[in-house]
Design an enzyme around this catalytic site. Structure first.
Site, short mmCIF file in Angstrom:
data_model
loop_
_atom_site.label_atom_id
_atom_site.label_comp_id
_atom_site.label_asym_id
_atom_site.label_seq_id
_atom_site.Cartn_x
_atom_site.Cartn_y
_atom_site.Cartn_z
N ARG A 259 0.84 -1.20 0.00
CA ARG A 259 0.00 0.00 0.00
C ARG A 259 0.87 1.25 0.00
NH1 ARG A 259 -5.26 -2.08 3.38
NH2 ARG A 259 -5.35 -4.04 2.23
N ARG A 274 0.82 1.63 10.31
CA ARG A 274 0.56 1.98 8.91
C ARG A 274 1.85 1.79 8.13
NH1 ARG A 274 -3.67 4.41 6.85
NH2 ARG A 274 -4.44 5.01 8.90
N GLU A 348 -8.27 -0.53 13.61
CA GLU A 348 -8.82 -1.41 12.57
C GLU A 348 -7.85 -2.54 12.22
OE1 GLU A 348 -10.07 0.60 8.97
OE2 GLU A 348 -9.85 -1.27 7.84
N SER A 351 -11.53 -6.01 7.84
CA SER A 351 -12.53 -5.29 7.08
C SER A 351 -13.32 -6.29 6.24
CB SER A 351 -11.83 -4.26 6.19
OG SER A 351 -12.78 -3.43 5.61
N ARG A 389 -0.57 -5.44 12.10
CA ARG A 389 -1.48 -4.94 13.13
C ARG A 389 -1.81 -6.00 14.17
NH1 ARG A 389 -5.41 -0.51 10.10
NH2 ARG A 389 -3.67 0.75 9.35
#
Length: 424
Positions: A259, A274, A348, A351, A389
């Site tokens: 990403r 991130r 988060e 998802s 994460r």
RNA sequence: GGAGAGAUGGCUGAGUGGCCGAUAGCGCCGGCUUGCUAAGCCGGUGUACUCCGCAAGGGGUACCGAGGGUUCGAAUCCCUCUCUCUCCGCCA
């Protein structure tokens, strides 16, 4: 992508759906263009039809007649070609617009502008109260030499990292546990390409909207690094007509994810929250076009992820993502957020989305129903476990005063039977 | 990277300029025959868009790996690209 016939039939619904998602779309302009394309199409089909029969007559005519007849056809053809050029320009424009029309969100999607208005629907576990000053995952990583962000940045720029020693092993343990659990539930494990053609990115709904978030190869190769295994797995049956009897297809894939995180400068800069690259186990379901079945799958895939978090003994909550925080492709999305002590908040980690036809129509992914009718599939996906994460949550939640980290029972078999890592 | 061969419908596989949306076989669906099964016989069997029709259905157009070109007319000829296979080279 929505069916243009659906947009024609329900323009107000589509317009309202876009508004709920805070996405600007001019449905009327699309319908006007659609009408134009169809009208010109009728004209062209008619001209071609005349052209074909005229050609046939030339073939049957005596040889002496042919040059004269052919000469007439030449003029007809020029007119046709001009219309065809116009038509394909209009069609291309229409497709561009259609690719940007968002899917209609479900009624159960809450109104809201951004993630602050997502609605919590479930909470499991209680964030631990520490009787010592807890370290964040970076401090724990430094303490045990598990994480090296400095060299990561030197090698690959900011938001890149090395995992070392037991943390590298733990990453593998987490992912393998997640994978095994899904295989036990009947999902077919897959190893997949993470470099895909850009039409696959369009097909899964990431392009054109998310071009900025994906790494692309240069002009020598029309390839992009995927942000999730959802992309290659969902596109696996691109352009196929599946046997309806073979649905649902349930897949689970472990892949690296890339990403660019464009536009996030200064956000979550510390640590592994991130990052540009991580590993993830992803679940994907392809099934028949039945909203009730899609909805049932949606609950199932959320539950699959919850079970992993429960096995990891990590407090989490599930949120129903509001319209403004929903992407263009989704009908509905549930995010699972796991407690992260350093953030003093849920972050988060999962998802779960259902798309109905949106992806499948772009991918031309269809099936034949029992009556023999060809229909567009429904697709869904959810994270099972995402490495960086999940590691943050495990380290920070299960740390002890001495800096060691207790391993939940579920992970011990994957860590050589050890009960903790980082013990001095 | 070099040399060559190929890409046609669910599959196999014909088709080198008009009679080809496409022969044939297999598969599949329906029917007939038949104690049952097998075999046999007859018929049907792509996708998309669009127009007409209340509908059943019918008409038109496009699609033979993709994109361009030649031609009145292209699965068929030309160009570019992609992919597959074989051989050689290199290599995890």
């Amino acid at each position: 992508m929505l069916d243009i016939k659906f947009i024609r039939a329900e323009p107000a619904l589509v317009q309202a759906g876009a508004a709920k998602k805070r996405i600007a779309v001019d449905v009327d302009a699309i319908l006007a263009l659609d009408k134009q394309v169809r009208e010109l199409g009728v004209v062209i089909d008619d001209m071609r039809s005349r052209q074909k029969s005229a050609s046939k007559r030339i073939g049957e005519a005596p040889a002496a007649e042919r040059p004269r007849l052919a000469e007439e056809q030449k003029r007809e053809k020029a007119a046709l070609q001009e219309q065809e050029r116009e038509h394909s320009a209009l069609q291309a424009r229409l497709r561009e617009l259609l690719l940007r029309v968002p899917n209609v969100p479900a009624a159960e999607v809450p109104e809201g502008r951004d993630d602050s208005e997502n609605v919590e629907v479930k909470r499991w576990g209680t964030p631990r109260s520490f009787d010592f000053e807890p370290r964040d995952h970076i401090a724990l990583g430094e303490l045990h030499d598990w994480i090296d962000v400095e060299r990561g940045a030197r090698i690959a720029g900011s938001r890149n990292y090395f995992l070392k020693g037991d943390l590298s092993l733990l990453e593998g343990a987490v992912l393998r546990f997640a994978l095994d659990r899904m295989v036990a539930k009947g999902f077919l494990p897959m190893s997949v390409p993470t470099l895909v053609r850009s039409d696959v990115m369009v097909g899964t709904g990431y392009f054109p909207g998310g071009v900025e978030q994906a790494y692309r190869c240069d002009e020598r190769d029309d390839l992009c690094l995927v942000g999730t295994a959802e992309v290659p797995v969902t596109a696996y049956h691109q352009d196929e007509i599946l046997d309806g009897q073979s649905l649902p297809r349930k897949y689970v894939a472990w892949s690296s994810c890339y990403r660019r995180e464009a536009g996030t400068y200064g956000k979550d800069t510390r640590g592994l929250y991130r990052v540009h690259q991580f590993q993830k186990v992803e679940q994907v379901i392809v099934d028949v076009a039945d909203p009730a079945r899609s909805l049932a799958h949606h609950h199932d895939i959320v539950r699959n992820a919850e079970e992993v978090l429960e096995a990891f003994e990590l407090p989490y909550r599930v949120v129903n993502v509001c319209g403004g925080d929903l992407g263009a492709p989704q009908v509905q999305k549930f995010d699972i957020e796991t407690w992260m002590p350093s953030r003093r908040a849920y972050g988060e980690t999962h998802s779960a989305s259902r798309f109905h036809e949106y992806q499948a129509r772009r991918l031309n992914l269809r099936y034949r129903d029992p009556e023999g009718v060809v229909r567009v599939c429904h697709t869904l996906n959810n994270t099972v476990a995402a490495s960086a994460r999940m590691l943050i949550a495990l380290l920070e939640n299960h740390q002890e005063a001495d800096g060691s980290v207790r391993l939940p029972a579920a992970l011990r078999p994957y860590m050589g039977g050890r009960e903790r890592i980082g013990a001095r």
